[in-house]
Design a protein around this motif. Structure first.
Motif, short mmCIF file in Angstrom:
data_model
loop_
_atom_site.label_atom_id
_atom_site.label_comp_id
_atom_site.label_asym_id
_atom_site.label_seq_id
_atom_site.Cartn_x
_atom_site.Cartn_y
_atom_site.Cartn_z
N UNK A 262 0.82 -1.22 0.00
CA UNK A 262 0.00 0.00 0.00
C UNK A 262 0.85 1.26 0.00
N UNK B 206 1.19 -1.23 -5.31
CA UNK B 206 0.35 -1.86 -6.34
C UNK B 206 -0.73 -2.74 -5.71
N UNK C 53 -1.94 -6.31 -6.85
CA UNK C 53 -2.61 -6.54 -8.15
C UNK C 53 -1.63 -6.89 -9.25
N UNK D 202 -5.30 14.08 -4.30
CA UNK D 202 -5.25 12.64 -4.49
C UNK D 202 -6.43 12.00 -3.79
N UNK D 203 -7.10 11.07 -4.48
CA UNK D 203 -8.24 10.38 -3.87
C UNK D 203 -7.78 9.22 -2.99
N UNK D 204 -6.48 8.97 -2.93
CA UNK D 204 -5.94 7.91 -2.06
C UNK D 204 -4.54 8.34 -1.65
N UNK D 205 -4.43 8.90 -0.46
CA UNK D 205 -3.15 9.47 -0.04
C UNK D 205 -2.20 8.43 0.51
N UNK D 206 -2.74 7.49 1.33
CA UNK D 206 -1.83 6.54 1.98
C UNK D 206 -2.49 5.21 2.30
N UNK D 207 -3.77 5.04 2.05
CA UNK D 207 -4.44 3.77 2.37
C UNK D 207 -4.65 2.88 1.15
N UNK D 208 -4.58 3.47 -0.04
CA UNK D 208 -4.80 2.69 -1.24
C UNK D 208 -6.20 2.87 -1.81
N UNK D 209 -6.42 2.21 -2.94
CA UNK D 209 -7.72 2.23 -3.62
C UNK D 209 -8.55 1.02 -3.17
N UNK E 20 -10.59 5.71 -10.02
CA UNK E 20 -9.30 6.26 -10.47
C UNK E 20 -9.48 7.36 -11.52
N UNK F 131 -7.91 -1.87 -6.92
CA UNK F 131 -6.97 -0.87 -7.44
C UNK F 131 -7.38 -0.29 -8.80
N UNK F 132 -7.93 -1.13 -9.69
CA UNK F 132 -8.14 -0.67 -11.08
C UNK F 132 -9.56 -0.11 -11.30
N UNK G 50 -0.35 17.12 -4.84
CA UNK G 50 -0.41 16.72 -3.43
C UNK G 50 0.89 16.02 -3.04
N UNK H 165 1.25 13.56 -0.99
CA UNK H 165 1.07 12.13 -0.77
C UNK H 165 0.06 11.62 -1.78
N UNK H 166 0.33 10.46 -2.38
CA UNK H 166 -0.57 9.96 -3.41
C UNK H 166 -0.21 8.51 -3.72
N UNK H 167 -1.10 7.61 -3.39
CA UNK H 167 -0.87 6.20 -3.73
C UNK H 167 -1.99 5.66 -4.60
N UNK H 168 -2.74 6.57 -5.25
CA UNK H 168 -3.93 6.14 -6.00
C UNK H 168 -3.57 5.17 -7.13
N UNK H 169 -2.60 5.55 -7.94
CA UNK H 169 -2.30 4.73 -9.11
C UNK H 169 -1.00 3.96 -8.88
N UNK H 170 -0.68 3.06 -9.82
CA UNK H 170 0.68 2.53 -9.85
C UNK H 170 1.63 3.72 -9.93
N UNK H 171 2.87 3.51 -9.57
CA UNK H 171 3.82 4.62 -9.48
C UNK H 171 4.32 5.01 -10.88
#
Lengths: 456, 456
Positions: free
Chosen positions: A147, A199, A202, A410-417, A425, A455-456, B183, B185-191
């Motif tokens: 994550x 990732x 996934x 960002x819609x997911x800063x540190x917890x993931x999608x 996304x 995630x996707x 932002x 922090x951002x973990x929404x997508x793959x890097x």
């Protein structure tokens, strides 16, 4: 497939203790239980080492069995929940602490080693592993990597990715891949380590991580500023960010989050209690002293400032902070947390957007998180038995995500999608990025077997 | 194709100032000129903005014209040299400084903005952009991103990747992709940002970068320790790393590198001159004072320590340090630098491996670099007119890379693979990783048009 725990081929590989029926309800959810994310895996695999993981992925690839990797189960987006069934692959038995090299500032651990264990072992050698997600006693390094987990100290130290020099990952059709190495600098290949970090299982299953460490700071100052409301609190945050120092952490709790957790606040409730800002300075004695003084000045204006002076007091304060998530959830029994980040100048607007959406939804909102990173955990509270409220929270979360994305956030800063934000996304990524994202997924997982739907 | 500069379609897109014949010899090489890496592009494109880059890539994709992106031309592995011909795409006209937000600790710049400009603009607002590759006045942000450039201060602050929140990249078949956002922090997508950072123009062309900044440290201490030889120098390095502080920088020069550059050493030549260690501490006044004291103690044992006390003296020392590469090259006229990193415990062994290989090759070696990151620039010196010596240097570099890889090191710490190390990835990557690397390249660049022959 509902009897996959009796499968001969899997049992031959994993043995009796490595293949179980998914009876334990713990395996049916993660920390999103109260918002109703659940699923019953067809079986639970508990491989003993990376070779078993690789062989297991080989079998699943050939027989097209979906795989849901699982670490400590502390996830906040349903990423480790087998929502559509499939084989739950629990990494807990990969718990070898392979190496700690104090002189080389590094460690190497298997995926199932708990985050708190890494913290403790590093500390015993005078070193620091900075990533500090909320549930460190429960969460595992593999899940932190999957994550790209953050935490309060990401402000100064960055998220998990910044502390990896390499990974072991099992990818399809069942191969053990080693990315990066043990050197602190490496630009030889494409950033394969970064590709897998974040990732969310996934693209493959992380089985081990090579970690960067640094000398632990000699001293720490921890400060709490209490304010009548969000306006004064946001001014204190802006002042701290303009004070010329890099805080180790800069946290906030709004009035509702504070109300939920205030009873247990170390030292008892203060006079002003509509908004809380926590700030930490660390470094040498001199750094902690001077950076702490700059932060204290920023937090004192417009509020009531307290300092947590001794290491014991500081630990107690951070333990209290770690309990905020649970305290907020306990207020109504259920919550839906929206983990987002915005450019710093939009922090106040992001707080207000949450309030507005909650008011429109007829729900109570509690918000807290990592102010210095512009990272909000804005949570809609509800009674899990109230189906209408759960639906309102889901619609409210969607509306809030849209407003955050419109701010460039960002819609997911540190917890993931995970599962909770699946299909969202496109709010943040443009069509070209979204298509590249899909291309990467298709390329590494053409059969769609790794953590499907996430995630996707 | 040798007359590509007269191509009608390209000229219609780029105009007269945007499409040139590649007459200027500057366009035929980069900083690897003395080791004989050169190539004449079919033409030089100088697009004015990202939209022109996208249209240009579209034309090249359709007509299968190879593309060699080029920033400031300060690269040390031939990455921006059109060795096999193709269209050189110079990003220098994309030089808009789009935004500097002091309160939000961030900036956004186009690819052609010079690294030194970002440093200066950040400093003017009390902020720091930490990545500091050697040729900051010449190098451009786009090139820094493409190589994930490091520098002395990567020890404390990390390489370029750590300071990106997002990129604009033109990918095939001619689309402008936006990765990440503003932002922190951002973990929404793959890097996706990490995928392009360090990809050396082989997956697409970076046209802009969104940068993270931090408050500039208030104070700095810069120390130099001189030793009779490498053994005492390595002890000082180990002592500095064990002193409990994170140095902002911890550099070394071996005897030969020191001899090449000693004449210009600020304050004149010291008594002990077989090995030099530079250390910097930064932070608040208190941090610089205390961390500096710990480093001073580490550097004093076994050697002669000097301090560069004033900002002017410190600037002069770092300017001298920035000139080491050129001074070493000037010694014989030519050099082949091997940029590698090893786990810290192998630093002394990596130094010795260079000495041994040089002795076996009959060449002189000079070595310097970023000791705290285990990052060595071990350079074989030669007269460029001496064909036998150039060949010996190339064989020596290969032999050294093999020995570094055997130590678990990186064969490219911060300069990239480029043309100079093409085909050597297999020394470091296992077959599974190598195949994944190729798969990524094929997926994003199926026609092999982006910087052909480089990196892979």
């Amino acid at each position: 497939l509902a009897a996959l725990h009796r499968d001969r081929e899997l049992r031959a590989l994993l043995g009796d203790e490595g293949l179980l029926e998914a009876r334990d309800p713990e395996w049916h959810h993660d920390a999103t239980e109260s918002q109703g994310i659940a699923g019953t895996p067809w079986a639970v695999a508990r491989p003993a080492d990376a070779e078993q993981v690789a062989a297991l992925v080989g079998i699943c690839w050939r027989r097209e069995i979906p795989i849901v990797p699982r670490g400590g189960g502390s996830g906040l987006v349903g990423g480790a929940v087998a929502v559509g069934g499939g084989l739950l692959v629990e990494l807990a038995r990969l718990d070898r602490f392979r190496e700690l090299d104090p002189g080389g500032w590094r460690a190497e651990v298997e995926a199932g080693v708990r985050t708190a264990t890494v913290h403790r072992r590093a500390r015993e050698s005078g070193l620091l592993f900075p990533p500090d997600p909320g549930a460190a006693e429960q969460s595992q390094i593999g899940g932190n990597v999957a994550t790209n987990a953050g935490g309060p100290h990401s402000l100064k130290y960055g998220t998990t990715r910044a502390w990896l020099t390499g990974l072991d990952v099992v990818i399809g059709p069942g191969e053990l891949l080693s990315t990066g190495g043990r050197a602190r600098k490496d630009v030889a290949s494409y950033d394969l380590t970064g590709l897998f970090c974040g990732s969310e299982g996934t693209l493959g299953i992380v089985t081990a991580a090579r970690l960067r460490l640094i000398p632990a700071p000699a001293a720490t100052r921890v400060l709490a500023g209490f304010y009548y409301g969000a306006a004064a609190g946001c001014e204190a945050i802006a002042a701290a960010l303009a004070s010329g120092v890099v805080p180790a952490a800069l946290e906030y709790l709004d009035g509702a989050a504070l109300a939920a957790a205030l009873g247990a606040f170390p030292g008892g409730a203060p006079a002003q209690r509509g908004f809380l800002v926590l700030a930490e300075a660390d470094g040498s004695e001199g750094e902690a002293e001077q950076a702490g003084a700059a932060l204290a000045e920023a937090l004192t204006a417009g509020g009531e400032m307290r300092e947590f002076a001794t290491p014991a007091e500081q630990r107690e304060l951070w333990r209290w902070r770690g309990g905020v998530n649970g305290a907020v959830r306990a207020r109504r029994g259920g919550k839906l947390s929206v983990d987002v980040a915005v450019p710093l100048e939009h922090f106040g607007a992001a707080l207000e957007a949450g309030e507005q959406v909650a008011a429109e939804s007829g729900l109570e909102l509690a918000s807290w998180g990592h102010a210095g990173d512009g990272n909000l955990h804005s949570s809609f509270l509800f009674d899990p038995a109230d189906v209408a409220a759960v639906g309102a929270a889901e619609r409210g979360a969607d509306a809030l995500l849209e407003r955050i994305a419109a701010m460039g956030g960002s819609i997911a800063a540190e917890h993931g999608i995970g599962w909770a934000k699946r299909g969202r996304l496109g709010l943040q990524l443009d069509p070209v990025a979204l298509e590249l994202h899909r291309t990467i997924k298709r390329t590494l997982d053409p059969k769609g077997l790794f953590n499907p739907g996430k995630k996707v």
